[in-house]
Design a protein around this motif. Structure first.
Motif, PDB file in Angstrom:
ATOM      1  N   ASP A 103       0.857  -1.179   0.000  1.00  0.00           N
ATOM      2  CA  ASP A 103       0.000   0.000   0.000  1.00  0.00           C
ATOM      3  C   ASP A 103       0.897   1.233   0.000  1.00  0.00           C
ATOM      4  O   ASP A 103       1.427   1.617   1.040  1.00  0.00           O
ATOM      5  N   LEU A 104       1.056   1.823  -1.167  1.00  0.00           N
ATOM      6  CA  LEU A 104       1.937   2.987  -1.307  1.00  0.00           C
ATOM      7  C   LEU A 104       1.143   4.292  -1.423  1.00  0.00           C
ATOM      8  O   LEU A 104       1.668   5.304  -1.865  1.00  0.00           O
ATOM      9  N   GLY A 105      -0.121   4.252  -1.014  1.00  0.00           N
ATOM     10  CA  GLY A 105      -0.961   5.444  -1.116  1.00  0.00           C
ATOM     11  C   GLY A 105      -0.414   6.615  -0.314  1.00  0.00           C
ATOM     12  O   GLY A 105      -0.363   7.752  -0.802  1.00  0.00           O
ATOM     13  N   ALA A 106       0.042   6.352   0.897  1.00  0.00           N
ATOM     14  CA  ALA A 106       0.559   7.435   1.740  1.00  0.00           C
ATOM     15  C   ALA A 106       1.865   7.982   1.177  1.00  0.00           C
ATOM     16  O   ALA A 106       2.099   9.200   1.176  1.00  0.00           O
ATOM     17  N   LEU A 107       2.703   7.087   0.683  1.00  0.00           N
ATOM     18  CA  LEU A 107       3.957   7.533   0.068  1.00  0.00           C
ATOM     19  C   LEU A 107       3.679   8.394  -1.163  1.00  0.00           C
ATOM     20  O   LEU A 107       4.272   9.469  -1.340  1.00  0.00           O
ATOM     21  N   ALA A 108       2.762   7.931  -1.998  1.00  0.00           N
ATOM     22  CA  ALA A 108       2.438   8.689  -3.219  1.00  0.00           C
ATOM     23  C   ALA A 108       1.906  10.074  -2.868  1.00  0.00           C
ATOM     24  O   ALA A 108       2.331  11.084  -3.452  1.00  0.00           O
ATOM     25  N   ALA A 109       1.017  10.124  -1.904  1.00  0.00           N
ATOM     26  CA  ALA A 109       0.447  11.430  -1.519  1.00  0.00           C
ATOM     27  C   ALA A 109       1.536  12.355  -0.983  1.00  0.00           C
ATOM     28  O   ALA A 109       1.583  13.545  -1.323  1.00  0.00           O
ATOM     29  N   ARG A 110       2.430  11.807  -0.176  1.00  0.00           N
ATOM     30  CA  ARG A 110       3.502  12.620   0.405  1.00  0.00           C
ATOM     31  C   ARG A 110       4.471  13.105  -0.673  1.00  0.00           C
ATOM     32  O   ARG A 110       4.961  14.249  -0.616  1.00  0.00           O
ATOM     33  N   LEU A 111       4.757  12.268  -1.639  1.00  0.00           N
ATOM     34  CA  LEU A 111       5.643  12.677  -2.735  1.00  0.00           C
ATOM     35  C   LEU A 111       5.011  13.823  -3.534  1.00  0.00           C
ATOM     36  O   LEU A 111       5.690  14.775  -3.916  1.00  0.00           O
ATOM     37  N   HIS A 112       3.725  13.727  -3.753  1.00  0.00           N
ATOM     38  CA  HIS A 112       3.044  14.800  -4.474  1.00  0.00           C
ATOM     39  C   HIS A 112       3.076  16.115  -3.687  1.00  0.00           C
ATOM     40  O   HIS A 112       3.272  17.183  -4.267  1.00  0.00           O
ATOM     41  N   VAL A 113       2.895  16.021  -2.372  1.00  0.00           N
ATOM     42  CA  VAL A 113       2.991  17.225  -1.533  1.00  0.00           C
ATOM     43  C   VAL A 113       4.362  17.861  -1.697  1.00  0.00           C
ATOM     44  O   VAL A 113       4.506  19.090  -1.737  1.00  0.00           O
ATOM     45  N   GLY A 114       5.381  17.031  -1.858  1.00  0.00           N
ATOM     46  CA  GLY A 114       6.742  17.527  -2.031  1.00  0.00           C
ATOM     47  C   GLY A 114       7.057  17.962  -3.445  1.00  0.00           C
ATOM     48  O   GLY A 114       8.203  18.316  -3.749  1.00  0.00           O
ATOM     49  N   GLY A 115       6.073  17.905  -4.327  1.00  0.00           N
ATOM     50  CA  GLY A 115       6.269  18.401  -5.680  1.00  0.00           C
ATOM     51  C   GLY A 115       6.822  17.387  -6.662  1.00  0.00           C
ATOM     52  O   GLY A 115       7.148  17.732  -7.804  1.00  0.00           O
ATOM     53  N   ARG A 116       6.931  16.132  -6.229  1.00  0.00           N
ATOM     54  CA  ARG A 116       7.446  15.117  -7.154  1.00  0.00           C
ATOM     55  C   ARG A 116       6.316  14.558  -8.020  1.00  0.00           C
ATOM     56  O   ARG A 116       5.156  14.509  -7.611  1.00  0.00           O
ATOM     57  N   GLN A 117       6.693  14.071  -9.193  1.00  0.00           N
ATOM     58  CA  GLN A 117       5.802  13.250 -10.013  1.00  0.00           C
ATOM     59  C   GLN A 117       6.218  11.795  -9.851  1.00  0.00           C
ATOM     60  O   GLN A 117       7.392  11.505  -9.570  1.00  0.00           O
ATOM     61  N   ILE A 118       5.260  10.887 -10.052  1.00  0.00           N
ATOM     62  CA  ILE A 118       5.506   9.484  -9.717  1.00  0.00           C
ATOM     63  C   ILE A 118       5.334   8.590 -10.938  1.00  0.00           C
ATOM     64  O   ILE A 118       4.304   8.623 -11.618  1.00  0.00           O
ATOM     65  N   ALA A 119       6.358   7.790 -11.177  1.00  0.00           N
ATOM     66  CA  ALA A 119       6.289   6.731 -12.190  1.00  0.00           C
ATOM     67  C   ALA A 119       6.374   5.387 -11.460  1.00  0.00           C
ATOM     68  O   ALA A 119       7.157   5.244 -10.526  1.00  0.00           O
ATOM     69  N   VAL A 120       5.561   4.445 -11.887  1.00  0.00           N
ATOM     70  CA  VAL A 120       5.530   3.124 -11.261  1.00  0.00           C
ATOM     71  C   VAL A 120       5.928   2.084 -12.300  1.00  0.00           C
ATOM     72  O   VAL A 120       5.549   2.191 -13.469  1.00  0.00           O
ATOM     73  N   GLU A 121       6.708   1.090 -11.850  1.00  0.00           N
ATOM     74  CA  GLU A 121       7.063  -0.048 -12.709  1.00  0.00           C
ATOM     75  C   GLU A 121       6.499  -1.312 -12.073  1.00  0.00           C
ATOM     76  O   GLU A 121       6.918  -1.688 -10.965  1.00  0.00           O
ATOM     77  N   THR A 122       5.566  -1.962 -12.742  1.00  0.00           N
ATOM     78  CA  THR A 122       4.936  -3.154 -12.168  1.00  0.00           C
ATOM     79  C   THR A 122       4.526  -4.107 -13.274  1.00  0.00           C
ATOM     80  O   THR A 122       4.311  -3.687 -14.417  1.00  0.00           O
ATOM     81  N   GLN A 123       4.371  -5.383 -12.918  1.00  0.00           N
ATOM     82  CA  GLN A 123       3.997  -6.355 -13.951  1.00  0.00           C
ATOM     83  C   GLN A 123       2.486  -6.436 -14.198  1.00  0.00           C
ATOM     84  O   GLN A 123       2.055  -7.168 -15.078  1.00  0.00           O
ATOM     85  N   GLY A 124       1.703  -5.714 -13.406  1.00  0.00           N
ATOM     86  CA  GLY A 124       0.271  -5.690 -13.672  1.00  0.00           C
ATOM     87  C   GLY A 124      -0.494  -6.882 -13.135  1.00  0.00           C
ATOM     88  O   GLY A 124      -1.480  -7.318 -13.739  1.00  0.00           O
ATOM     89  N   THR A 125      -0.078  -7.374 -12.000  1.00  0.00           N
ATOM     90  CA  THR A 125      -0.745  -8.544 -11.416  1.00  0.00           C
ATOM     91  C   THR A 125      -1.596  -8.210 -10.203  1.00  0.00           C
ATOM     92  O   THR A 125      -2.442  -9.016  -9.814  1.00  0.00           O
TER      93      THR A 125
END
Lengths: 232, 232
Positions: free
Chosen positions: A91-113
């Motif tokens: 569950d990376l929801g909190a990390l993603a939200a915090r990164l956005h607050v810090g002005g970062r954009q987020i790219a994810v690499e996953t196999q889609g499972t």
């Protein structure tokens, strides 16, 4: 695998140039999370996959600790790439939200499972279903959910002709999703001449295939630059 | 330089993988038009630039003849790249319209010195203002018009530190336009090790520069694959 407060982090590094796919050449920091629901035959990051290795090596970090490490590496790099293992098992929801607050954009690499709601918040979701040479089986019900994300792009690694046929079937299933063919790199077969010859081979296959005209064909630049190793 | 019915075509080739910039890895056909308003010190396509060479070698082709050649090469390749020389010194409005009728998408490669209304119809306009090492002078009034196109991206080739400083100034002038830093390749200095070392050098400059975090840093894949030569 994770408790509510910490995440199993294998490595945090960068800024580097993203070496592959939709974000090739872009400057990004990387957060590599531990554990994976797959065990691909040619996995190049087993240190982030094998439970015994992850249990022994992963640091348990809070979101704030992860952000502090990223800021220490570079406070202004616009992109953070969440990779693994399979980062979507957490569950990376909190990390993603915090990164956005810090002005970062987020790219994810996953196999889609493993589809997660927090993926909807990420700017770029690179989904790389694994071809036959991996030995893994595709979960199409899950993949359908990923492919419906407006931020999704598909990337299939190709080692041989059976992999190419699989890549083709994925592109035909999701014709509206930007599609990337990537040269497969086996550990220990990462010399430049071999890689470029494989890129030439894969490019010729796609260029001769009317169904694959919209596919983008790319090598892994970081492997060309540094070989197939960690932290680059 | 052109009459109303024909265009001076140096070469039509493909499909190949676009080797650089915004469209890297994409499958495209190429139409290289003759003549240029620049004469860059390190030009890698003088055969499309020097008037005597163009006069002697260019075929004068109608729009229909160009389209027929493209269709013969591949009827389904989604992209056609208009290159030069500087393709923007010609009126390519009729060609662009005809390509769209045929279902193609259009990418343009130009230095941004001669703005044309037909550019507004093209899906991707790659504008590559030339750095100090070229010996050319930038026309900022023209460049401003190119940078205002929603389809514009900027690409600056970098050979040395003065070029990098120029690239930086261009990116700062047009912060909203997607920006690509490209390793400069001198004819005869196209061996893989040299190219990769230059990519590493350019990447390090950008990664260490807070003003350049959003810049994408790329090599020329076609030069890695085939060396610095024609028709690839």
């Amino acid at each position: 695998m994770t408790d509510a407060r910490t995440l199993p982090v294998i490595e945090i590094f960068g800024p580097v140039l993203q070496g592959e796919g939709r974000m090739i050449g872009a400057q990004t920091l990387f957060v590599r999370l531990g554990y994976c629901d797959y065990r691909c035959a040619w996995c190049d990051s087993l240190y982030a996959v094998t439970p015994e290795l992850v249990n022994a090596q992963a640091e348990r970090l809070t979101v704030e600790a992860i952000v502090a490490r990223l800021d220490a590496l570079n406070p202004t790099t616009p992109w953070v790439t969440l990779s693994g293992g399979n980062p979507a098992i957490h569950d990376l929801g909190a990390l993603a939200a915090r990164l956005h607050v810090g002005g970062r954009q987020i790219a994810v690499e996953t196999q889609g499972t493993v589809f997660r709601e927090w993926l909807r918040a990420c700017e770029v979701v690179t989904v790389s279903p694994k071809p036959p040479s991996s030995g893994m089986r595709t979960d199409y019900a899950q993949l359908d959910r990923f492919a419906a994300l407006p931020s999704a792009n598909l990337k299939v690694v190709v080692f041989d002709e059976a992999d190419y046929a699989y890549a083709r079937s994925i592109h035909l299933r999701y014709p509206g999703v930007p599609f990337y063919l990537q040269v497969g790199t086996a550990v220990g077969q990462d010399d430049t001449a071999t890689l470029l010859a494989k890129l030439d081979w894969l490019g010729r296959l796609a260029l001769a295939d009317p169904a694959m005209g919209a596919a983008v064909v790319l090598p892994q630049l970081h492997v060309l630059l540094y070989g197939n190793r960690r932290g680059v």
